[in-house]
Design a protein around this motif. Structure first.
Motif, PDB file in Angstrom:
ATOM      1  N   ILE A   4       0.056   2.071  -8.856  1.00 40.58           N
ATOM      2  CA  ILE A   4       0.946   2.537  -7.853  1.00 40.58           C
ATOM      3  C   ILE A   4       0.994   1.905  -6.688  1.00 40.58           C
ATOM      4  CG2 ILE A   4      -0.539   4.467  -7.089  1.00 40.58           C
ATOM      5  CD1 ILE A   4       1.985   6.258  -6.947  1.00 40.58           C
ATOM      6  N   TYR A   5       2.466   1.570  -6.232  1.00 38.51           N
ATOM      7  CA  TYR A   5       2.384   0.714  -4.723  1.00 38.51           C
ATOM      8  C   TYR A   5       2.705   1.851  -3.740  1.00 38.51           C
ATOM      9  CZ  TYR A   5       2.608  -3.384  -7.650  1.00 38.51           C
ATOM     10  OH  TYR A   5       2.371  -4.497  -8.509  1.00 38.51           O
ATOM     11  N   LYS A   6       2.589   1.344  -2.506  1.00 36.28           N
ATOM     12  CA  LYS A   6       2.635   2.057  -1.316  1.00 36.28           C
ATOM     13  C   LYS A   6       4.113   2.967  -1.311  1.00 36.28           C
ATOM     14  CE  LYS A   6       3.937  -1.587   1.906  1.00 36.28           C
ATOM     15  NZ  LYS A   6       3.718  -2.398   3.309  1.00 36.28           N
ATOM     16  N   PHE A  89       1.744   7.682   0.663  1.00 37.01           N
ATOM     17  CA  PHE A  89       2.589   8.254   1.555  1.00 37.01           C
ATOM     18  C   PHE A  89       2.639   7.026   2.809  1.00 37.01           C
ATOM     19  CE2 PHE A  89      -1.180  10.466   2.571  1.00 37.01           C
ATOM     20  CZ  PHE A  89      -1.247  10.473   4.010  1.00 37.01           C
ATOM     21  N   ILE A  90       3.839   7.404   3.535  1.00 38.43           N
ATOM     22  CA  ILE A  90       4.145   6.428   4.686  1.00 38.43           C
ATOM     23  C   ILE A  90       4.496   7.270   5.985  1.00 38.43           C
ATOM     24  CG2 ILE A  90       5.531   4.511   5.709  1.00 38.43           C
ATOM     25  CD1 ILE A  90       5.828   3.406   2.699  1.00 38.43           C
ATOM     26  N   LEU A  91       3.869   6.833   7.191  1.00 34.62           N
ATOM     27  CA  LEU A  91       4.037   7.622   8.229  1.00 34.62           C
ATOM     28  C   LEU A  91       4.425   6.749   9.327  1.00 34.62           C
ATOM     29  CD1 LEU A  91       1.111  10.065   8.192  1.00 34.62           C
ATOM     30  CD2 LEU A  91       3.329  10.686   7.684  1.00 34.62           C
ATOM     31  N   GLU A 120       5.002   1.484  11.300  1.00 33.38           N
ATOM     32  CA  GLU A 120       4.770   2.688  10.239  1.00 33.38           C
ATOM     33  C   GLU A 120       3.429   2.239   9.469  1.00 33.38           C
ATOM     34  OE1 GLU A 120       8.201   2.931   7.875  1.00 33.38           O
ATOM     35  OE2 GLU A 120       7.679   1.630   6.531  1.00 33.38           O
ATOM     36  N   PHE A 121       2.811   3.100   8.859  1.00 34.96           N
ATOM     37  CA  PHE A 121       1.510   2.851   8.411  1.00 34.96           C
ATOM     38  C   PHE A 121       1.652   3.599   6.844  1.00 34.96           C
ATOM     39  CE2 PHE A 121       0.589   1.985  12.700  1.00 34.96           C
ATOM     40  CZ  PHE A 121      -0.020   0.721  12.647  1.00 34.96           C
ATOM     41  N   ILE A 134      -2.607  -0.644   2.292  1.00 38.99           N
ATOM     42  CA  ILE A 134      -1.286  -1.019   1.904  1.00 38.99           C
ATOM     43  C   ILE A 134      -1.534  -1.068   0.361  1.00 38.99           C
ATOM     44  CG2 ILE A 134      -1.088  -2.506   3.822  1.00 38.99           C
ATOM     45  CD1 ILE A 134      -1.659  -4.879   2.073  1.00 38.99           C
ATOM     46  N   GLY A 135      -2.385  -0.773  -0.462  1.00 40.97           N
ATOM     47  CA  GLY A 135      -2.495  -0.718  -1.861  1.00 40.97           C
ATOM     48  C   GLY A 135      -2.231  -2.056  -2.482  1.00 40.97           C
ATOM     49  N   PRO A 136      -2.011  -2.089  -3.890  1.00 44.65           N
ATOM     50  CA  PRO A 136      -1.827  -0.864  -4.604  1.00 44.65           C
ATOM     51  C   PRO A 136      -3.084  -0.417  -5.256  1.00 44.65           C
ATOM     52  CG  PRO A 136      -1.614  -3.085  -6.133  1.00 44.65           C
ATOM     53  CD  PRO A 136      -1.843  -3.456  -4.305  1.00 44.65           C
TER      54      PRO A 136
END
Length: 596
Positions: A4-6, A89-91, A120-121, A134-136
């Motif tokens: 799963i990617y970001k 999740f991204i914030l 954003e992060f 940053i994954g995945p």
């Protein structure tokens, strides 16, 4: 394998990225396990590596034991069984900062401040654990099936010794249990071959913190091997026109300012010593001294090439975490040489250096190696001497020479010496990663810095070109390589004990002394075991401590027949005449037979 990617996209993992994703996910699962066991833990960086993964963590005053590491691994297995979904999740920056503040992630907050342009992060969450990343990653914790925590060590935050020392916890992860078990077998093999372990058993060398870390001392047995290697390579060089010198282990700071080492290499040098208004340093390499030897008198083109060789004592301030017996120390002896040549002689001299390298490799049965043309990184103006024209000329010259010689090589950016490109010959040892053993460097820079000249055919002054070369690298590292390749079973000519004489009992001791004396008189390194131990114990001791190519077991039968019973490393025993055995051993020594 699903990942799963970001942005929440789920896809099949590219095959060449599977281990990286597995290990990256393992780092997160390990951090979650640590957080459960140590709620005050504050996490820094936790990447996947070529061989596994690690996480740097601030545990305050807590010092982990082996039992603690086992408990963390146990908790990791529990998390995997829980099969927690891993969700990204991204914030935006302000919300991300608030989240990290709420979770008291001080190192993550500092890292965010370093990324001032980021608006954003991205984060990944599994159960109660949240990590900025940053994954995945894998999609569920249960997908991690084979892992092991291996060790802990210290690591400075941001790799800066001015920052706090954190605890680095390392681990490995693989696709399945079979791969993990194969890795464990390799580790066992590595432990059995470790030159530090064998060196202690064979009494080859020692270290002591009172002397200093990274400063090995060669014991009598080890120094025999060291001297044999020195004699071997010097003879090879003498046959090829090398002139050997001896130069001091220190030099003035001004010497290294002139060469450029003070600007480009100072962080790897020991601190300067002040004496009578002059600053001196322990030398990290020998080229400045050899430049001064060349400059000591005028030269004509008729005298070139001049090949100056030295087994030279050098000192480099390696970080304590990189020190490893005699493989990597703060003091070592380079099999160094500098060849002063005209531009027209470059090809022939590089060819001769390569021929010497491969001749030595043939003698030591070194077959698993590759050649690398190490080039500068043009963008790095700090590490490399800033002269684009010189670099372009030197790199192309060495590239053309290697191509004309038919030497297969790959090119690697950023691996050159600060003053010029080089050919590195990297060996793949029986265990562990490859490393550079031999090198040949092309240098247009230092001869100009030291204003070296020769008078050419037309009477004009020209600047010579210098080839820096090392065949055995350092004698210390080469010896470590041999120990691990042979497990300490050196060929006869190198073995510190070539023959161990073992009387079966006191009744045969006098005969054993006669045999031992004849072996020594013939120039053979023989050792007599005069202990009262049983013969089985004597044989086991000789196998483990001396690892001698030959043991002579002398009992009543041998005394009566006036011969010897020769036991080799395979455990095979043969009755022989002593004179015939002496002739055989001397022939193996003279011809440097590689019987390991």
């Amino acid at each position: 394998m699903k990942i799963i990617y970001k942005d929440g996209t789920v896809a099949e993992c590219p095959q060449d990225q599977e281990l990286h994703v597995l290990r990256h996910t393992a780092a997160h699962i390990m951090a979650q396990a640590i957080k459960r066991l140590y709620p005050e833990a504050d996490f820094a960086f936790g990447p996947a590596t070529e061989n596994g993964f690690y996480y740097d963590v601030d545990l305050g005053d807590t010092k982990l034991t082996d039992e603690d590491l086992a408990a963390i691994e146990k908790e990791m297995r529990k998390i995997c069984k829980e099969n927690l979904p891993i969700k990204p999740f991204i914030l935006p920056r302000d919300e991300a900062l608030k989240l990290m503040q709420e979770r008291q992630e001080h190192y993550k907050i500092e890292h965010m401040s370093d990324l001032a342009d980021e608006t954003e992060f991205s984060f990944f969450q599994q159960g109660e654990y949240v990590d900025m990343c940053i994954g995945p990653h894998l999609t569920y914790t249960k997908a991690l099936k084979a892992f092991k925590i291996t060790q802990q060590s210290g690591a400075y935050w941001k790799n800066d010794k001015e920052n706090k020392m954190l605890t680095r916890i390392n681990g490995v992860a693989f696709h399945n249990q079979e791969e993990l078990e194969e890795w464990e077998k390799q580790q066992q093999e590595a432990r059995e071959r470790d030159h530090r372990k064998i060196g202690k058993e064979m009494r080859l060398f020692m270290t002591d913190d009172l002397v200093g870390r990274g400063l090995p001392m060669f014991l009598p047995n080890g120094y025999i091997v060291w001297q044999q290697l020195e004699d071997y390579i010097k003879q090879k060089e003498r046959e090829r026109g090398y002139l050997h010198v001896m130069t001091p282990c220190i030099g003035t700071v001004n010497l290294y300012r002139t060469s450029g080492h003070w600007d480009h290499y100072r962080e790897n040098m020991f601190p300067a010593m002040e004496m009578e208004g002059e600053s001196y340093v322990l030398r990290p390499m020998n080229c400045p001294h050899h430049m001064m030897i060349y400059a000591n008198q005028p030269h004509s083109y008729r005298q070139l090439p001049i090949r100056i060789g030295e087994i030279a004592h050098d000192f480099r301030y390696e970080s304590s975490g990189t020190l490893k017996g005699i493989e990597r120390g703060r003091h070592f002896c380079q099999n160094d040489a500098h060849l002063f040549v005209t531009p027209e002689q470059i090809k022939d001299e590089v060819a001769a250096v390569c021929a010497l390298i491969f001749d030595v490799y043939k003698d030591f049965h070194i077959t698993d190696y590759r050649c690398v043309l190490s080039l500068r990184d043009p963008a790095d103006k700090k590490k490399y001497h800033d002269d684009d024209a010189m670099w372009n000329h030197a790199e192309q010259a060495l590239r053309e020479v290697l191509t004309e010689l038919g030497i297969q090589f790959t090119e690697e950016i950023g691996e050159a010496a600060f003053y010029g490109p080089k050919l590195d010959v990297n060996v793949k040892p029986a265990v562990g990663a490859e490393y550079t053993l031999s090198t040949c460097q092309l240098d247009f820079c230092l001869p100009a810095k030291f204003h070296l000249t020769y008078v050419d055919k037309d009477g004009s002054e020209k600047t010579p070109v210098v080839l820096h070369r090392a065949i055995l690298g350092s004698l210390d590292r080469f010896m470590a390589y041999l120990i691990e390749e042979t497990k300490g079973r050196f060929p006869t000519w190198l073995a510190p004990v070539q023959v161990k004489v073992l009387p079966v009992s006191e009744k045969t001791l006098d005969y054993a002394r006669e045999v031992n004396d004849k072996l020594k008189a013939a120039g053979i390194r023989a050792v007599l075991d005069e202990s009262n131990e049983k013969i089985g114990y004597k044989i086991r001791l000789a196998q483990q401590e001396d690892r001698a190519p030959y043991m002579l077991v002398l009992g009543a039968k041998e005394v009566e027949a006036g011969n010897i019973s020769v036991r080799n490393r395979k455990g095979e025993t043969t009755a022989m005449d002593l004179d015939a055995f002496v002739a055989q051993v001397k022939d193996e020594i003279a011809n440097k037979v590689f019987n390991v």
